[in-house]
Design a protein around this motif. Structure first.
Motif, mmCIF file in Angstrom:
data_model
loop_
_atom_site.group_PDB
_atom_site.id
_atom_site.type_symbol
_atom_site.label_atom_id
_atom_site.label_comp_id
_atom_site.label_asym_id
_atom_site.label_seq_id
_atom_site.Cartn_x
_atom_site.Cartn_y
_atom_site.Cartn_z
ATOM 1 N N GLU A 64 0.820 -1.212 0.000
ATOM 2 C CA GLU A 64 0.000 0.000 0.000
ATOM 3 C C GLU A 64 0.853 1.260 0.000
ATOM 4 O OE1 GLU A 64 -3.495 2.150 2.696
ATOM 5 O OE2 GLU A 64 -3.012 0.023 3.004
ATOM 6 N N ASN A 65 1.904 1.276 0.800
ATOM 7 C CA ASN A 65 2.772 2.454 0.874
ATOM 8 C C ASN A 65 3.549 2.667 -0.417
ATOM 9 O OD1 ASN A 65 1.997 3.134 3.487
ATOM 10 N ND2 ASN A 65 3.629 1.911 4.430
ATOM 11 N N VAL A 66 4.000 1.584 -1.033
ATOM 12 C CA VAL A 66 4.733 1.704 -2.302
ATOM 13 C C VAL A 66 3.827 2.275 -3.387
ATOM 14 C CG1 VAL A 66 5.799 0.389 -4.180
ATOM 15 C CG2 VAL A 66 6.433 -0.086 -1.804
ATOM 16 N N LEU A 67 2.615 1.735 -3.524
ATOM 17 C CA LEU A 67 1.683 2.218 -4.546
ATOM 18 C C LEU A 67 1.301 3.671 -4.293
ATOM 19 C CD1 LEU A 67 -0.658 -0.889 -4.937
ATOM 20 C CD2 LEU A 67 1.327 -0.261 -6.322
ATOM 21 N N SER A 68 1.093 4.017 -3.020
ATOM 22 C CA SER A 68 0.741 5.392 -2.673
ATOM 23 C C SER A 68 1.877 6.354 -2.992
ATOM 24 C CB SER A 68 0.385 5.466 -1.185
ATOM 25 O OG SER A 68 0.142 6.803 -0.794
ATOM 26 N N ASP A 69 3.100 5.957 -2.675
ATOM 27 C CA ASP A 69 4.267 6.810 -2.933
ATOM 28 C C ASP A 69 4.445 7.032 -4.432
ATOM 29 O OD1 ASP A 69 6.402 8.367 -2.273
ATOM 30 O OD2 ASP A 69 7.679 6.752 -1.546
ATOM 31 N N LEU A 70 4.236 5.992 -5.226
ATOM 32 C CA LEU A 70 4.318 6.152 -6.679
ATOM 33 C C LEU A 70 3.276 7.145 -7.178
ATOM 34 C CD1 LEU A 70 4.887 2.446 -7.799
ATOM 35 C CD2 LEU A 70 6.473 4.346 -8.171
ATOM 36 N N ARG A 71 2.044 7.042 -6.682
ATOM 37 C CA ARG A 71 0.983 7.964 -7.107
ATOM 38 C C ARG A 71 1.323 9.399 -6.753
ATOM 39 N NH1 ARG A 71 -2.475 3.785 -5.294
ATOM 40 N NH2 ARG A 71 -2.687 4.819 -3.259
ATOM 41 N N VAL A 72 1.800 9.610 -5.544
ATOM 42 C CA VAL A 72 2.162 10.963 -5.104
ATOM 43 C C VAL A 72 3.221 11.568 -6.012
ATOM 44 C CG1 VAL A 72 3.319 12.260 -3.260
ATOM 45 C CG2 VAL A 72 1.512 10.623 -2.691
ATOM 46 N N LYS A 73 4.107 10.739 -6.510
ATOM 47 C CA LYS A 73 5.209 11.212 -7.355
ATOM 48 C C LYS A 73 4.865 11.169 -8.842
ATOM 49 C CE LYS A 73 8.938 10.191 -4.103
ATOM 50 N NZ LYS A 73 8.074 10.147 -2.914
ATOM 51 N N GLY A 74 3.584 10.946 -9.164
ATOM 52 C CA GLY A 74 3.129 11.046 -10.547
ATOM 53 C C GLY A 74 3.257 9.792 -11.379
ATOM 54 N N GLN A 75 3.473 8.643 -10.745
ATOM 55 C CA GLN A 75 3.553 7.391 -11.486
ATOM 56 C C GLN A 75 2.565 6.381 -10.907
ATOM 57 O OE1 GLN A 75 7.486 5.867 -12.170
ATOM 58 N NE2 GLN A 75 8.077 7.640 -13.372
ATOM 59 N N VAL A 76 2.317 5.343 -11.665
ATOM 60 C CA VAL A 76 1.341 4.337 -11.258
ATOM 61 C C VAL A 76 2.018 2.977 -11.150
ATOM 62 C CG1 VAL A 76 -0.817 3.179 -11.818
ATOM 63 C CG2 VAL A 76 -0.517 5.596 -12.413
ATOM 64 N N GLY A 77 1.746 2.288 -10.065
ATOM 65 C CA GLY A 77 2.215 0.918 -9.925
ATOM 66 C C GLY A 77 1.053 -0.027 -10.162
ATOM 67 N N HIS A 78 1.195 -0.931 -11.103
ATOM 68 C CA HIS A 78 0.132 -1.874 -11.462
ATOM 69 C C HIS A 78 0.451 -3.238 -10.841
ATOM 70 C CE1 HIS A 78 -1.297 0.932 -14.608
ATOM 71 N NE2 HIS A 78 0.001 1.203 -14.739
ATOM 72 N N VAL A 79 -0.422 -3.719 -9.974
ATOM 73 C CA VAL A 79 -0.245 -5.047 -9.386
ATOM 74 C C VAL A 79 -0.724 -6.068 -10.400
ATOM 75 C CG1 VAL A 79 -0.840 -6.597 -7.499
ATOM 76 C CG2 VAL A 79 -0.587 -4.141 -7.059
ATOM 77 N N ILE A 80 0.194 -6.895 -10.907
ATOM 78 C CA ILE A 80 -0.155 -7.815 -11.988
ATOM 79 C C ILE A 80 -0.071 -9.286 -11.573
ATOM 80 C CG2 ILE A 80 0.565 -6.157 -13.747
ATOM 81 C CD1 ILE A 80 3.099 -7.816 -14.169
ATOM 82 N N GLY A 81 0.267 -9.553 -10.307
ATOM 83 C CA GLY A 81 0.320 -10.949 -9.892
ATOM 84 C C GLY A 81 0.970 -11.118 -8.537
ATOM 85 N N ARG A 82 1.243 -12.384 -8.207
ATOM 86 C CA ARG A 82 1.889 -12.748 -6.941
ATOM 87 C C ARG A 82 3.059 -13.684 -7.216
ATOM 88 N NH1 ARG A 82 -1.412 -12.221 -2.291
ATOM 89 N NH2 ARG A 82 0.528 -12.590 -1.140
ATOM 90 N N VAL A 83 3.942 -13.739 -6.252
ATOM 91 C CA VAL A 83 5.051 -14.685 -6.284
ATOM 92 C C VAL A 83 4.671 -15.868 -5.411
ATOM 93 C CG1 VAL A 83 7.494 -15.051 -5.801
ATOM 94 C CG2 VAL A 83 6.707 -12.812 -6.592
ATOM 95 N N ALA A 84 4.909 -17.084 -5.904
ATOM 96 C CA ALA A 84 4.555 -18.296 -5.163
ATOM 97 C C ALA A 84 5.732 -19.262 -5.152
ATOM 98 C CB ALA A 84 3.335 -18.966 -5.794
ATOM 99 N N ALA A 85 5.649 -20.257 -4.291
ATOM 100 C CA ALA A 85 6.646 -21.320 -4.320
ATOM 101 C C ALA A 85 6.488 -22.099 -5.620
ATOM 102 C CB ALA A 85 6.452 -22.243 -3.122
ATOM 103 N N GLY A 86 7.573 -22.580 -6.156
ATOM 104 C CA GLY A 86 7.518 -23.323 -7.409
ATOM 105 C C GLY A 86 8.544 -22.804 -8.386
#
Length: 320
Positions: free
Chosen positions: A291-313
């Motif tokens: 949440e903090n990373v995405l918010s910080d990107l928005r404040v600085k004029g960029q967008v972070g897109h969550v596109i997935g998760r990391v899993a074991a394998g």
């Protein structure tokens, strides 16, 4: 082919990242707080405008330093121009590159020029980073979220632009994306102590993601519908007439480690193998920092897109 040569190279404990441990750039530790980051890259023209090409090439070259968590400091121009290229065109290319280097706070300190039938321009870049805060391809952890900071489709749209089969507004958006530096995204990553990342360029989204999954010994579980795509890119992908040649090379090299949902169409898969020019950062973020990373990107004029998760394998799974 390189392995016998590597065995002849002397070792140095200050070389943190080199050719035997491939990443986005080489890293050489100077002291406890300072490491030198060194990389080089150049590209052929991706747009018709000489100034714009030079600017994009410079942003693309410096991106690998940002992808390591560093800051560019010194650059050398790498130039390959045809003998008959008009001086005013060559000057515009160099001017475009110089402007982006200056905006990055770095210095152009020289370079090297050769004659080449196919124009090429880029930079050798030296930057600096904290050796304890590097972004590495191999640091993704199960449970992390996968975040992408730019839309994909630049390589496809640039190819379509050369054939004049793309709407001007779509090409303009692609050019603005390629001109957007990864400086802010890198600063956010370092501020929040992220440790895993790379930038998305010639190996395409899936190629660079495959490198991260392989080096981290994890699986990336990706949602296709969450991947941001530049306007016009899906239309051109569906048409399928102007794919960059490297699309098929990426597919052949990386395709064996990727599992696609049967619901995805061929053009959708191909787009994920299409090379990018000056793409965004691909980072993984723990749940408590997301949440903090995405918010910080928005404040600085960029967008972070969550596109997935990391899993074991291992490998990559792409779902709708």
């Amino acid at each position: 082919m390189m392995r016998p040569l590597l065995q002849q190279q002397r070792t140095d404990e200050r070389l943190l990242i080199g050719i035997s441990e491939p990443d986005d750039a080489a890293v050489y530790q100077m002291d406890d707080q300072t490491a030198l980051v060194f990389t080089a890259d150049f590209i052929t023209p991706v747009v018709d405008d000489a100034y714009m090409w030079g600017a994009i090439a410079a942003v693309n070259s410096m991106s690998d330093v940002y992808a390591m968590g560093g800051r560019p400091a010194l650059v050398l121009n790498i130039v390959g121009f045809p003998k008959d290229m008009p001086t005013e065109i060559a000057t515009k290319v160099m001017e475009g590159g110089f402007t982006q280097v200056r905006e990055a706070g770095a210095l152009v300190v020289g370079g090297h020029t050769v004659e080449d039938e196919e124009p090429k321009f880029g930079l050798a870049v030296i930057g600096f980073a904290n050796p304890n805060q590097l972004l590495r391809k191999g640091n993704a952890k199960p449970g992390d979220y996968v975040v992408l900071t730019k839309s994909i489709g630049t390589g496809l749209l640039a190819k379509c632009g050369k054939h004049a089969v793309i709407a001007k507004e779509h090409l303009d958006i692609a050019q603005r994306s390629m001109l957007t530096s990864n400086k802010v995204a890198s600063e956010v990553a370092i501020t929040h102590r992220l440790s895993a990342g790379t930038d998305v360029t010639g190996f395409a989204l899936l190629g660079h993601m495959s490198e991260m999954a392989n080096l981290s010994h994890v699986q990336f579980d990706i949602s296709y519908d969450s991947i941001p795509v530049l306007p016009g890119a899906l239309i051109q992908a569906k048409d399928g007439s102007y794919w960059p040649t490297k699309t098929w090379e990426n597919q052949e090299y990386f395709g064996g480690t990727i599992e696609f949902s049967p619901n995805l169409q061929s053009f959708q898969k191909d787009l994920l193998f299409s090379p990018e020019t000056s793409g965004g950062l691909l980072v993984t973020v723990s749940a408590d920092k997301l949440e903090n990373v995405l918010s910080d990107l928005r404040v600085k004029g960029q967008v972070g897109h969550v596109i997935g998760r990391v899993a074991a394998g291992e490998g990559i799974v792409v779902r709708p």
